[in-house]
Scaffold this motif. Structure first.
Motif, PDB file in Angstrom:
ATOM      1  N   THR A   8      29.432   9.854  29.285  1.00 44.74           N
ATOM      2  CA  THR A   8      28.856  10.802  30.081  1.00 44.74           C
ATOM      3  C   THR A   8      29.041  12.081  29.665  1.00 44.74           C
ATOM      4  OG1 THR A   8      30.623  10.861  31.680  1.00 44.74           O
ATOM      5  CG2 THR A   8      28.828   9.375  32.149  1.00 44.74           C
ATOM      6  N   SER A   9      29.298  12.378  28.628  1.00 47.24           N
ATOM      7  CA  SER A   9      30.070  13.561  28.096  1.00 47.24           C
ATOM      8  C   SER A   9      29.063  14.707  28.189  1.00 47.24           C
ATOM      9  CB  SER A   9      30.615  13.474  26.498  1.00 47.24           C
ATOM     10  OG  SER A   9      29.330  13.423  25.906  1.00 47.24           O
ATOM     11  N   CYS A  10      27.756  14.584  27.849  1.00 47.57           N
ATOM     12  CA  CYS A  10      26.663  15.718  28.325  1.00 47.57           C
ATOM     13  C   CYS A  10      25.607  15.479  29.227  1.00 47.57           C
ATOM     14  CB  CYS A  10      25.929  15.989  26.940  1.00 47.57           C
ATOM     15  SG  CYS A  10      25.217  17.471  26.658  1.00 47.57           S
ATOM     16  N   ASP A  11      24.451  15.070  28.865  1.00 46.22           N
ATOM     17  CA  ASP A  11      23.625  14.772  29.906  1.00 46.22           C
ATOM     18  C   ASP A  11      22.988  13.600  30.112  1.00 46.22           C
ATOM     19  OD1 ASP A  11      22.222  14.893  27.199  1.00 46.22           O
ATOM     20  OD2 ASP A  11      20.532  16.118  27.922  1.00 46.22           O
ATOM     21  N   ALA A  37      14.998  19.959  31.637  1.00 46.01           N
ATOM     22  CA  ALA A  37      14.172  20.914  30.989  1.00 46.01           C
ATOM     23  C   ALA A  37      13.596  21.993  31.914  1.00 46.01           C
ATOM     24  CB  ALA A  37      12.598  19.746  30.836  1.00 46.01           C
ATOM     25  N   GLU A  38      13.680  21.446  33.323  1.00 45.24           N
ATOM     26  CA  GLU A  38      13.305  22.870  34.146  1.00 45.24           C
ATOM     27  C   GLU A  38      14.146  24.184  34.085  1.00 45.24           C
ATOM     28  OE1 GLU A  38      13.093  21.150  38.178  1.00 45.24           O
ATOM     29  OE2 GLU A  38      11.861  19.239  37.279  1.00 45.24           O
ATOM     30  N   TYR A  39      15.393  23.866  33.792  1.00 42.48           N
ATOM     31  CA  TYR A  39      16.383  24.860  33.545  1.00 42.48           C
ATOM     32  C   TYR A  39      16.463  25.284  32.257  1.00 42.48           C
ATOM     33  CZ  TYR A  39      17.874  23.242  37.967  1.00 42.48           C
ATOM     34  OH  TYR A  39      18.296  23.004  39.382  1.00 42.48           O
ATOM     35  N   GLY A  40      15.623  24.804  31.171  1.00 40.84           N
ATOM     36  CA  GLY A  40      15.578  25.171  29.913  1.00 40.84           C
ATOM     37  C   GLY A  40      16.945  24.953  29.147  1.00 40.84           C
ATOM     38  N   GLY A  41      17.461  23.832  29.430  1.00 40.56           N
ATOM     39  CA  GLY A  41      18.481  23.537  28.648  1.00 40.56           C
ATOM     40  C   GLY A  41      19.863  22.718  29.683  1.00 40.56           C
ATOM     41  N   VAL A  42      20.961  22.505  29.050  1.00 41.11           N
ATOM     42  CA  VAL A  42      21.897  21.672  29.757  1.00 41.11           C
ATOM     43  C   VAL A  42      22.611  22.720  30.763  1.00 41.11           C
ATOM     44  CG1 VAL A  42      24.069  20.539  29.794  1.00 41.11           C
ATOM     45  CG2 VAL A  42      22.242  20.440  27.837  1.00 41.11           C
ATOM     46  N   LEU A 185       9.403  25.912  22.481  1.00 45.14           N
ATOM     47  CA  LEU A 185       9.269  24.762  22.623  1.00 45.14           C
ATOM     48  C   LEU A 185      10.165  24.399  23.999  1.00 45.14           C
ATOM     49  CD1 LEU A 185       9.399  23.661  18.895  1.00 45.14           C
ATOM     50  CD2 LEU A 185       7.352  23.975  20.591  1.00 45.14           C
ATOM     51  N   PRO A 186       9.945  23.217  24.731  1.00 42.65           N
ATOM     52  CA  PRO A 186      10.789  22.766  25.570  1.00 42.65           C
ATOM     53  C   PRO A 186      11.983  21.879  25.226  1.00 42.65           C
ATOM     54  CG  PRO A 186       8.815  21.311  25.441  1.00 42.65           C
ATOM     55  CD  PRO A 186       8.647  22.525  24.599  1.00 42.65           C
ATOM     56  N   TYR A 187      12.841  22.154  26.200  1.00 43.21           N
ATOM     57  CA  TYR A 187      14.262  21.078  26.038  1.00 43.21           C
ATOM     58  C   TYR A 187      13.652  19.890  26.126  1.00 43.21           C
ATOM     59  CZ  TYR A 187      18.797  19.321  27.002  1.00 43.21           C
ATOM     60  OH  TYR A 187      19.858  18.628  26.969  1.00 43.21           O
ATOM     61  N   PRO A 188      14.397  19.080  25.470  1.00 38.20           N
ATOM     62  CA  PRO A 188      15.279  19.159  24.370  1.00 38.20           C
ATOM     63  C   PRO A 188      14.567  19.596  23.140  1.00 38.20           C
ATOM     64  CG  PRO A 188      15.109  16.660  24.561  1.00 38.20           C
ATOM     65  CD  PRO A 188      13.927  17.313  25.586  1.00 38.20           C
TER      66      PRO A 188
END
Ligand code: KG4
Ligand code: ZN
Length: 348
Positions: A8-11, A37-42, A185-188
């Motif tokens: 569970t280290s990232c998303d 993606a709604e926040y544009g990143g992690v 471009l969108p995340y990721p």
């Protein structure tokens, strides 16, 4: 010997059962990429909240059907391996807390695994349906390329790893992600940029070759990102670009990143003739152009056998746990802390 892996280290929230460090019996991966993606990143709080929701359902699915019909340790789970760091602290704690509780309830030992050691072990993984093929042979060179790091390792065993090159600034995945943001471009960003680059002209923009005057196995990506910014600005900004131009710029940027990575690998090969194999692991190892460029330059590489083993997954953590136990015995069960930032050597 079956090990339950938790990552569970990232998303991502992932759990997997792996037998003998190779055979992936089950693996479940839940990603919060859509929410993020709604926040544009992690966004750490969003990622951790989603992981709290996903952890138990992911575990339940990974443990069903169980290798034996009993519960707890009698399921056949010898040990639990969990990512102890590096990563987002709140996210890591979801995994390590769950693993600690489960290990205590099941009376099985716990192994804290460094996230990078997980990626380094991912080339050993075999999908459940595959029969064992040839085993990777040490000594080997591994290029580990993800969103958090870009390292070259000379590996003599699972626990004897020498860092022979690393990025001096951004990681390769980070360069892909930042480049994707600049291109709107969108995340990721990485996989989306790679898809856009397909069929584009890789020589539309001639990007600089980082560190090309130095004899080094190190990497540097921040200059490429700045060059991309100027390439877009000089053409009137992102709004002024046609879809074809965006495609060509994406292809050129991807070409420059891959070229730099493969050149670093070539430098390493020149210095370390003893390496019997070359592995590429981590999220960016999913990149098709990186793979084809290695083939074009005559570099035979071993990659994780499935795309889901390239990006963050629990099976690689279970595999690393198994190899730690094989090489260190009960010392693999030593107490560990959950760390946002920790060096690989400090955890072995
Ligand atoms: O290993 P990983 O899942 O997570 C980290 O440990 O960072 O790697 C994620 C990174 C992200 O930066 C993502 O954009 C990149 O790997 N990535 C790719 C591709 N798939 C994932 N970059 C380029 N091309 C891809 N196909
Ligand atoms: Zn990773």
């Amino acid at each position: 010997m079956i090990i339950l892996g938790i990552e569970t280290s990232c998303d991502e929230t992932s759990a997997a059962l792996v037998q003998d460090g190779r055979h992936v019996l089950t693996q479940i991966i839940a990603s919060s990429a859509k929410e993020l993606a709604e926040y544009g990143g992690v966004f750490p709080e969003v990622a951790a909240r989603r992981q709290v929701e996903c952890m138990i359902p992911v575990l339940e699915r990974a443990l069903t059907p169980s290798p034996s019909p009993h519960c707890g340790a009698e399921r056949g789970v010898f040990s639990i391996a969990v990512t102890r760091g590096p990563g987002l602290l709140t996210s890591l704690l979801v995994g390590t807390t769950t693993a600690r509780m489960l290990a205590s309830a099941w009376h099985v030992p716990l192994i804290g695994v460094h996230h990078t050691l997980g990626h380094l072990s991912s080339t050993w993984l075999l999908p459940h349906e595959c029969h064992a093929d040839d085993m990777p042979a040490f000594p080997l060179l591994t290029l580990s390329v993800s969103g958090g790091h870009t390292d070259l390792w000379l590996r003599e065993s699972h626990t004897k790893n020498t860092l022979i090159g690393r990025t001096r600034d951004d990681a390769a995945g980070e360069a892909f992600d930042k480049g994707a943001t600049l291109l709107g471009l969108p995340y990721p960003g990485g996989p989306v940029l790679a898809r856009l680059a397909e069929g584009g002209n890789p020589h539309f923009v001639e990007f600089p070759r980082p560190l090309h005057n130095e004899e080094t196995c190190d990497f540097s990506f921040s200059g490429l990102k700045t060059s991309l910014k100027y390439a877009i600005r000089d053409r009137g900004g992102i709004e002024a670009l046609s879809e074809i131009e965006k495609k060509d710029i994406a292809a050129s940027f991807q070409e420059a990143i891959c070229n730099h990575l493969v050149s670093g690998l070539e430098q390493a090969l020149e210095r370390h003739h003893q390496a019997l194999e070359i592995h590429i692991v981590g999220g960016v190892s999913a990149n098709k152009r990186l793979r084809s460029m290695c083939a074009e330059r005559g570099i035979k590489i071993r990659l994780p056998q499935k795309l889901e083993y390239c990006t963050d997954n629990a099976a690689m953590i279970a595999a690393a746990g198994y190899f730690l136990y094989k090489e260190k015995g009960d010392a693999a069960f030593a107490e560990f802390t959950t760390e946002a930032s920790v060096a690989l050597d400090a955890s072995m």
